[in-house]
Write a protein that holds these residues in place. Sequence first.
Motif, mmCIF file in Angstrom:
data_model
loop_
_atom_site.group_PDB
_atom_site.id
_atom_site.type_symbol
_atom_site.label_atom_id
_atom_site.label_comp_id
_atom_site.label_asym_id
_atom_site.label_seq_id
_atom_site.Cartn_x
_atom_site.Cartn_y
_atom_site.Cartn_z
ATOM 1 N N LEU A 1 36.877 45.339 63.248
ATOM 2 C CA LEU A 1 37.700 44.326 62.567
ATOM 3 C C LEU A 1 36.840 43.483 61.866
ATOM 4 O O LEU A 1 36.990 42.851 60.487
ATOM 5 N N VAL A 2 35.954 42.657 62.500
ATOM 6 C CA VAL A 2 34.986 41.867 61.834
ATOM 7 C C VAL A 2 34.040 42.510 60.825
ATOM 8 O O VAL A 2 33.968 41.926 59.569
ATOM 9 N N GLY A 3 33.866 43.854 61.017
ATOM 10 C CA GLY A 3 32.991 44.709 59.913
ATOM 11 C C GLY A 3 33.705 44.556 58.676
ATOM 12 O O GLY A 3 33.437 44.941 57.612
ATOM 13 N N GLY A 4 35.245 45.197 59.260
ATOM 14 C CA GLY A 4 36.063 45.389 57.822
ATOM 15 C C GLY A 4 36.283 44.013 56.916
ATOM 16 O O GLY A 4 36.371 44.243 55.890
ATOM 17 N N SER A 5 36.406 42.810 57.610
ATOM 18 C CA SER A 5 36.454 41.671 56.916
ATOM 19 C C SER A 5 35.177 41.393 56.308
ATOM 20 O O SER A 5 35.118 40.992 54.906
ATOM 21 N N ASN A 6 34.089 41.538 56.762
ATOM 22 C CA ASN A 6 32.878 41.318 55.962
ATOM 23 C C ASN A 6 32.491 42.378 54.934
ATOM 24 O O ASN A 6 32.190 41.837 53.772
ATOM 25 N N ALA A 7 33.132 43.538 55.216
ATOM 26 C CA ALA A 7 33.007 44.648 53.988
ATOM 27 C C ALA A 7 33.865 44.060 52.904
ATOM 28 O O ALA A 7 33.671 44.333 51.569
ATOM 29 N N ALA A 8 35.033 43.612 53.218
ATOM 30 C CA ALA A 8 35.938 43.197 52.174
ATOM 31 C C ALA A 8 35.480 41.994 51.388
ATOM 32 O O ALA A 8 35.447 42.099 50.055
ATOM 33 N N PHE A 9 34.984 41.023 52.011
ATOM 34 C CA PHE A 9 34.139 40.010 51.391
ATOM 35 C C PHE A 9 33.047 40.504 50.530
ATOM 36 O O PHE A 9 32.983 39.974 49.448
ATOM 37 N N ALA A 10 32.219 41.409 51.028
ATOM 38 C CA ALA A 10 31.376 41.900 50.187
ATOM 39 C C ALA A 10 31.805 42.647 48.874
ATOM 40 O O ALA A 10 31.130 42.550 47.833
ATOM 41 N N ARG A 11 32.794 43.121 49.161
ATOM 42 C CA ARG A 11 33.444 43.883 47.868
ATOM 43 C C ARG A 11 33.846 43.104 46.861
ATOM 44 O O ARG A 11 33.718 43.187 45.656
ATOM 45 N N VAL A 12 34.394 41.841 47.535
ATOM 46 C CA VAL A 12 34.934 40.878 46.332
ATOM 47 C C VAL A 12 33.652 40.148 45.765
ATOM 48 O O VAL A 12 33.809 39.822 44.619
ATOM 49 N N ARG A 13 32.629 39.885 46.459
ATOM 50 C CA ARG A 13 31.432 39.588 45.785
ATOM 51 C C ARG A 13 30.889 40.407 44.980
ATOM 52 O O ARG A 13 30.408 39.900 43.773
ATOM 53 N N ALA A 14 30.780 41.628 45.075
ATOM 54 C CA ALA A 14 30.365 42.687 43.956
ATOM 55 C C ALA A 14 31.207 42.676 42.802
ATOM 56 O O ALA A 14 30.683 42.603 41.830
ATOM 57 N N LEU A 15 32.559 42.587 43.070
ATOM 58 C CA LEU A 15 33.581 42.604 42.106
ATOM 59 C C LEU A 15 33.182 41.224 41.038
ATOM 60 O O LEU A 15 33.402 41.061 39.858
ATOM 61 N N ALA A 16 32.820 40.216 41.890
ATOM 62 C CA ALA A 16 32.840 38.888 41.095
ATOM 63 C C ALA A 16 31.356 38.819 40.352
ATOM 64 O O ALA A 16 31.255 38.503 39.364
ATOM 65 N N ALA A 17 30.408 39.628 40.848
ATOM 66 C CA ALA A 17 29.059 39.648 40.169
ATOM 67 C C ALA A 17 29.264 40.703 38.936
ATOM 68 O O ALA A 17 28.778 40.467 37.955
ATOM 69 N N GLN A 18 30.135 41.604 39.054
ATOM 70 C CA GLN A 18 30.565 42.317 38.103
ATOM 71 C C GLN A 18 31.407 41.918 36.971
ATOM 72 O O GLN A 18 30.940 42.103 35.886
ATOM 73 N N HIS A 19 32.481 41.084 37.281
ATOM 74 C CA HIS A 19 33.077 40.427 36.172
ATOM 75 C C HIS A 19 33.184 39.044 35.954
ATOM 76 O O HIS A 19 33.529 38.439 34.963
ATOM 77 N N LEU A 20 32.420 38.304 36.761
ATOM 78 C CA LEU A 20 32.470 36.941 36.713
ATOM 79 C C LEU A 20 31.014 36.196 36.125
ATOM 80 O O LEU A 20 31.088 35.281 35.734
ATOM 81 N N GLU A 21 29.938 37.062 36.500
ATOM 82 C CA GLU A 21 28.565 36.571 36.348
ATOM 83 C C GLU A 21 28.163 37.138 34.785
ATOM 84 O O GLU A 21 28.479 37.890 34.408
#
Length: 192
Positions: free
Chosen positions: A172-192
């Motif tokens: 469960l914790v790993g899933g949350s961390n993976a989701a946050f990491a995915r959003v971070r990767a999407l932010a790097a792709q789309h926002l930076e």
Amino acid sequence: MTTQTLLTRAERLRAATHSTHERLDAAIMAARPFASVDNYLRFLRLQHGFHWDVAPLYGDPVLNALIPGLDRLGRLGAVTRDLADLGRAPPVYSSPPAAPRTASAALGWLDVVEGSNLGAALLLKAARKMGLSEGRGASHMAEATEGRAAHWRGFKEALNGAALPAAEEEQLVGGSNAAFARVRALAAQHLE
């Protein structure tokens, strides 16, 4: 009895991911997604990517047994409408959604996406200053029928009550961390 065992599952999950969540929020807001329509469109592409990733979870029968009414909560269609309202097509993806493989990990992802709806209240205020609303361009940030706080309480109650083997709590914790990491990767792709 330790303090850790006195916390609910949702509280333990929040504590375990708090710093990751804070860093992600800071990174997204540093990109000033509401400073201009162009910035907001980049933010919408990030949102579309994440909601595209989690969309299969909302139809999963195992997850719907754990979180009643889950099939009515997905917001991919709303993000797609928001892009269309602003004259943009949704992104096209060359790989399948980054959905987790186990129900426990999926609940961690769902905690992230459903929790984001609480923060959407502040984001919606910023979107309104740009002339957007729940009816045009910002429908994915609309408040749940029962209200944001009631919706979040209901989700947390279902998460806390979900029958999970103790061995899967780490997933469960790993899933949350993976989701946050995915959003971070999407932010790097789309926002930076």
